[in-house]
Design an enzyme around this catalytic site. Sequence first.
Site, PDB file in Angstrom:
ATOM      1  N   PHE A 128       0.620  -1.312   0.167  1.00  0.00           N
ATOM      2  CA  PHE A 128       0.117   0.026  -0.117  1.00  0.00           C
ATOM      3  C   PHE A 128       0.866   1.405  -0.039  1.00  0.00           C
ATOM      4  O   PHE A 128       0.545   2.342   0.368  1.00  0.00           O
ATOM      5  CB  PHE A 128      -1.011   0.094   1.179  1.00  0.00           C
ATOM      6  CG  PHE A 128      -1.864  -1.169   1.253  1.00  0.00           C
ATOM      7  CD1 PHE A 128      -1.787  -2.070   2.438  1.00  0.00           C
ATOM      8  CD2 PHE A 128      -2.764  -1.449   0.410  1.00  0.00           C
ATOM      9  CE1 PHE A 128      -2.317  -3.332   2.376  1.00  0.00           C
ATOM     10  CE2 PHE A 128      -3.355  -2.596   0.546  1.00  0.00           C
ATOM     11  CZ  PHE A 128      -3.267  -3.608   1.647  1.00  0.00           C
ATOM     12  N   GLU A 142       7.307   1.089  -0.059  1.00  0.00           N
ATOM     13  CA  GLU A 142       8.012   1.696  -1.271  1.00  0.00           C
ATOM     14  C   GLU A 142       9.439   2.319  -0.614  1.00  0.00           C
ATOM     15  O   GLU A 142      10.151   2.091  -1.328  1.00  0.00           O
ATOM     16  CB  GLU A 142       7.111   2.662  -1.768  1.00  0.00           C
ATOM     17  CG  GLU A 142       7.795   3.384  -2.993  1.00  0.00           C
ATOM     18  CD  GLU A 142       6.972   4.336  -3.715  1.00  0.00           C
ATOM     19  OE1 GLU A 142       5.648   4.491  -3.317  1.00  0.00           O
ATOM     20  OE2 GLU A 142       7.287   4.969  -4.479  1.00  0.00           O
ATOM     21  N   ARG A 182      -1.629   4.589  -1.003  1.00  0.00           N
ATOM     22  CA  ARG A 182      -2.145   4.198  -2.099  1.00  0.00           C
ATOM     23  C   ARG A 182      -3.119   5.693  -2.449  1.00  0.00           C
ATOM     24  O   ARG A 182      -3.930   5.960  -1.703  1.00  0.00           O
ATOM     25  CB  ARG A 182      -3.331   3.367  -1.672  1.00  0.00           C
ATOM     26  CG  ARG A 182      -4.186   2.468  -2.796  1.00  0.00           C
ATOM     27  CD  ARG A 182      -4.903   1.414  -2.403  1.00  0.00           C
ATOM     28  NE  ARG A 182      -5.349   0.549  -3.191  1.00  0.00           N
ATOM     29  CZ  ARG A 182      -5.980  -0.685  -3.006  1.00  0.00           C
ATOM     30  NH1 ARG A 182      -6.107  -1.102  -1.886  1.00  0.00           N
ATOM     31  NH2 ARG A 182      -6.484  -1.253  -4.061  1.00  0.00           N
ATOM     32  N   PHE A 215      -1.157   8.551  -3.043  1.00  0.00           N
ATOM     33  CA  PHE A 215      -0.182   9.353  -3.095  1.00  0.00           C
ATOM     34  C   PHE A 215      -0.610  10.930  -2.948  1.00  0.00           C
ATOM     35  O   PHE A 215      -0.134  11.564  -4.016  1.00  0.00           O
ATOM     36  CB  PHE A 215       0.472   8.764  -4.472  1.00  0.00           C
ATOM     37  CG  PHE A 215       1.972   9.215  -4.386  1.00  0.00           C
ATOM     38  CD1 PHE A 215       2.492  10.407  -5.103  1.00  0.00           C
ATOM     39  CD2 PHE A 215       2.850   8.333  -3.561  1.00  0.00           C
ATOM     40  CE1 PHE A 215       4.018  10.602  -5.000  1.00  0.00           C
ATOM     41  CE2 PHE A 215       4.362   8.765  -3.612  1.00  0.00           C
ATOM     42  CZ  PHE A 215       4.789   9.866  -4.223  1.00  0.00           C
ATOM     43  N   ALA A 236       2.463   3.615  -8.073  1.00  0.00           N
ATOM     44  CA  ALA A 236       1.760   4.531  -8.867  1.00  0.00           C
ATOM     45  C   ALA A 236       0.751   3.884  -9.935  1.00  0.00           C
ATOM     46  O   ALA A 236       0.367   4.197 -10.899  1.00  0.00           O
ATOM     47  CB  ALA A 236       2.842   5.464  -9.778  1.00  0.00           C
ATOM     48  N   GLU A 278      -4.847   2.272  -7.344  1.00  0.00           N
ATOM     49  CA  GLU A 278      -5.214   3.436  -6.471  1.00  0.00           C
ATOM     50  C   GLU A 278      -6.375   4.199  -6.924  1.00  0.00           C
ATOM     51  O   GLU A 278      -7.067   4.562  -5.817  1.00  0.00           O
ATOM     52  CB  GLU A 278      -4.020   4.538  -6.485  1.00  0.00           C
ATOM     53  CG  GLU A 278      -2.564   3.717  -6.181  1.00  0.00           C
ATOM     54  CD  GLU A 278      -1.624   4.781  -6.361  1.00  0.00           C
ATOM     55  OE1 GLU A 278      -1.056   4.950  -7.572  1.00  0.00           O
ATOM     56  OE2 GLU A 278      -0.888   5.593  -5.351  1.00  0.00           O
TER      57      GLU A 278
HETATM   58  N1  LIG Z   1      -3.907  -6.522  -2.113  1.00  0.00           N
HETATM   59  C1  LIG Z   1      -3.186  -5.310  -2.505  1.00  0.00           C
HETATM   60  N2  LIG Z   1      -3.495  -4.354  -3.487  1.00  0.00           N
HETATM   61  C2  LIG Z   1      -2.961  -3.260  -3.470  1.00  0.00           C
HETATM   62  C3  LIG Z   1      -1.883  -3.017  -2.832  1.00  0.00           C
HETATM   63  C4  LIG Z   1      -1.369  -3.846  -1.951  1.00  0.00           C
HETATM   64  O1  LIG Z   1      -0.211  -3.565  -0.938  1.00  0.00           O
HETATM   65  N3  LIG Z   1      -2.290  -5.018  -1.669  1.00  0.00           N
HETATM   66  N4  LIG Z   1      -1.133  -1.759  -2.973  1.00  0.00           N
HETATM   67  C5  LIG Z   1      -1.715  -0.687  -3.705  1.00  0.00           C
HETATM   68  C6  LIG Z   1      -0.835   0.505  -4.260  1.00  0.00           C
HETATM   69  S1  LIG Z   1      -0.615   1.589  -3.190  1.00  0.00           S
HETATM   70  C7  LIG Z   1      -0.651   0.447  -5.666  1.00  0.00           C
HETATM   71  S2  LIG Z   1       0.505   1.631  -6.474  1.00  0.00           S
HETATM   72  C8  LIG Z   1      -0.692  -0.778  -6.501  1.00  0.00           C
HETATM   73  C9  LIG Z   1       0.487  -1.226  -7.123  1.00  0.00           C
HETATM   74  O2  LIG Z   1       0.365  -2.234  -7.915  1.00  0.00           O
HETATM   75  P1  LIG Z   1       0.243  -1.856  -9.301  1.00  0.00           P
HETATM   76  O3  LIG Z   1       1.064  -0.947  -9.699  1.00  0.00           O
HETATM   77  O4  LIG Z   1       0.372  -3.440 -10.022  1.00  0.00           O
HETATM   78  O5  LIG Z   1      -1.338  -1.495  -9.557  1.00  0.00           O
HETATM   79  O6  LIG Z   1      -1.549  -1.828  -5.842  1.00  0.00           O
HETATM   80  C10 LIG Z   1      -2.520  -1.550  -4.986  1.00  0.00           C
HETATM   81  N5  LIG Z   1      -3.456  -2.378  -4.553  1.00  0.00           N
HETATM   82  C1  LIG Z   2       7.582   8.210  -6.376  1.00  0.00           C
HETATM   83  C2  LIG Z   2       5.958   8.265  -7.035  1.00  0.00           C
HETATM   84  N1  LIG Z   2       5.632   9.329  -7.982  1.00  0.00           N
HETATM   85  C3  LIG Z   2       4.373   9.288  -8.316  1.00  0.00           C
HETATM   86  O1  LIG Z   2       3.911  10.024  -9.264  1.00  0.00           O
HETATM   87  N2  LIG Z   2       3.313   8.376  -7.836  1.00  0.00           N
HETATM   88  C4  LIG Z   2       3.727   7.682  -6.895  1.00  0.00           C
HETATM   89  N3  LIG Z   2       3.054   6.762  -6.128  1.00  0.00           N
HETATM   90  C5  LIG Z   2       4.098   6.087  -5.441  1.00  0.00           C
HETATM   91  N4  LIG Z   2       5.044   6.526  -5.548  1.00  0.00           N
HETATM   92  C6  LIG Z   2       5.076   7.391  -6.567  1.00  0.00           C
HETATM   93  O1  MOS Z   3       2.025   3.972  -5.406  1.00  0.00           O
HETATM   94 MO1  MOS Z   3       1.119   2.781  -4.189  1.00  0.00          MO
HETATM   95  O2  MOS Z   3       2.885   1.998  -3.675  1.00  0.00           O
HETATM   96  S1  MOS Z   3       1.015   4.487  -2.542  1.00  0.00           S
END
Ligand SMILES: Nc1nc2c(c(=O)[nH]1)N[C@H]1C(S)=C(S)[C@@H](COP(=O)(O)O)O[C@H]1N2
Ligand SMILES: Cc1nc(=O)[nH]c2[nH]cnc12
Ligand code: MOS
Length: 619
Positions: free
Chosen positions: A95, A99, A207, A209, A369, A551
């Site tokens: 989430f 990162e 999630r 951001f 992202a 997100e």
């Molecule tokens: N089950 C689950 N879904 C999740 C998350 C997670 O940690 N667990 N992270 C969220 C976040 S913050 C992001 S940025 C996206 C990242 O994965 P993606 O780039 O493949 O969508 O998954 C989202 N969905």
């Molecule tokens: C570093 C960064 N830049 C972005 O524009 N979006 C994001 N989500 C999570 N990390 C990031």
């Molecule tokens: O961009 Mo999700 O890891 S806050």
Amino acid sequence: QADAQKAAKSIKIQYQDLPAIITIQVPGLDQLHIGGQEHFYLETNVTVAVPRDQDEIEIFSSTQSPSQTQSCVARVLGVPSNRVHVRVKRIGGGFGGKEFRANILSNVVALAAHRRPVRCMLDRDEDMLMTGGRHPFYAKYKVGFSESGRVLALDVTYYSNAGNSTDLSTSVVSKAVVHMENSYLVPNIRGCGVACRTHLPSNTAFRGFGMPQAMLVCEDWISAIALKLGRTSEQIRELNLYTEGDLTPYNQVLEGVTLRRCWDECLDRAKIHERRAQIQDFNRQNRWTKKGLAVVPTKCGIAFKEVFLNQAGALVHIYTDGSVLLAHGGTEMGQGLHTKMIQVQTRCGRSATRHTSCHSVANSSATAASVSSDLYGAAVLNACNILNQRLQPYKDQDPQGNWKSWVKAAYFERVNLSTNGFYRTPGLDYDSKTNSGRMFHYFAYGVCCSVVEIDCLTGAHKTLSSTIVMDVGNSLNPAIDIGQVEGAFMQGIGLFTNEQLLYSPDGVLMTRGPGTYKIPGFGDIPTLLQVSLLRDAPNDNALYSSKAVGEPPLFLAASVFFALKDAIATARLEAGLSGPFQLDSPATAERIRMACADCFTKMCPPAEPGTYKPWAILV
Ligand SMILES: Nc1nc2c(c(=O)[nH]1)N[C@H]1C(S)=C(S)[C@@H](COP(=O)(O)O)O[C@H]1N2
Ligand SMILES: Cc1nc(=O)[nH]c2[nH]cnc12
Ligand code: MOS
């Protein structure tokens, strides 16, 4: 980690209390405070470090950024990055919390593993105390609008509580500023974002951001306009919605805007006109229980704002028995990335995916992202196309053959059966000097209509229904995507209605576990939750016409927050109060109760600031 905890207890530290800056709040008009949020991933931060020969080290870490973990450990140990092997099998939830913050654990565990393997996993309270969370935001805004409800001018300043280090705070607040108008055309606009350094543990990505915080402020002034003009908030929203070809404040032309389609389909599915009538009827007959409704849209820019991060690698080996190994630079945290990547690979061959490692793909960006399926999907496709081209002559020579025979034939002809694939998002050329060019690759849209019921005397509430229409393009995997929409939505319900971090006036976090920090429970799920993915909405900017889904749906929970405001506004009318009022996020029971001003709240007015020492403060 028992040894580490024992050691920590045996250390005696002499502290000298110095003045500390904890809060970012200054009272003023037209303002909103949005509390932070703990990631509360099921798996707290954990690292195993194993020293290998020739001063090499192997790190198994719960990180979303294996390459960053690699470079941090390399710096800590004073060795080049190629001596550090970071591996991520899967993460028990990230989430955004893993990162950048995973390093504060993996660095020290790597150092401790100088002689022998070391493992450490943080307890829940340690994780909540040390690793930061979503940035608390405080915003001040001025909005100008016409009698008809058209927004004419907007000026917002966002202050975020960055905590004690930069981490991702400047990136978060800048992504917030470019989402200050959410889904609406605002002809004259000025936004400013200030990441405030304080003495709290460093806050970080979570999630959305910064987008959820920014868009909540936007919907707050939209609902204030509606209250001022005596119109429903959905009338004001409909009037100002972006349409095809509109320009954003950063001069990006909006193409493929499916906002209106999502909006109309959501209102239709939610039977909003009947619901509005039922709610009015209910509210007329009940003094101390009120219902409210709100429809909220969202528009999320899809790309890392830092252009260099929009790149991705994959590695594919075909073995002589025909089995295929697929490695890519993304981490699986529960979002289903590995499943989607296997789907991409299967569309061009058979496969099995390996856990992520910085030895398979170098210099990977964080899995963040919401773009990982777009980026790694394209990189995997690139690798598949290269290998299929190499095998094509053997398929042509032996059309009766099969995958294994073609692979063998190519192998014996000494054809390279390995390749890496690569992808970099094209056309991201926004230039802040001229405020022109493309900042985002495309936009994700969604709309949600929520109906709530509040108890005006206790502040308790129930979400009766939430109807979501989400544009995910041509979904790569509807089961995963619906799960992502539901999960993001519930995490948003946590953010906007029940998760409240409480800090002492000295900045010490008091809510350190599920006993005091209330994450959504079954009772917080809307009694009726309907999620539908917009049909026939191909996105020609991403893999197989799909769209990012991780997100964007989170902010749709703001429809619950504003349905609560709608119900409170009705309660306040009973006490002769009309017009805008402030309701900070999260809308806890206390805040809902006190916002329903009535003869009882008059009996306990808030004490004058400075006449008492609060037991908890807003940070
Ligand atoms: N089950 C689950 N879904 C999740 C998350 C997670 O940690 N667990 N992270 C969220 C976040 S913050 C992001 S940025 C996206 C990242 O994965 P993606 O780039 O493949 O969508 O998954 C989202 N969905
Ligand atoms: C570093 C960064 N830049 C972005 O524009 N979006 C994001 N989500 C999570 N990390 C990031
Ligand atoms: O961009 Mo999700 O890891 S806050």
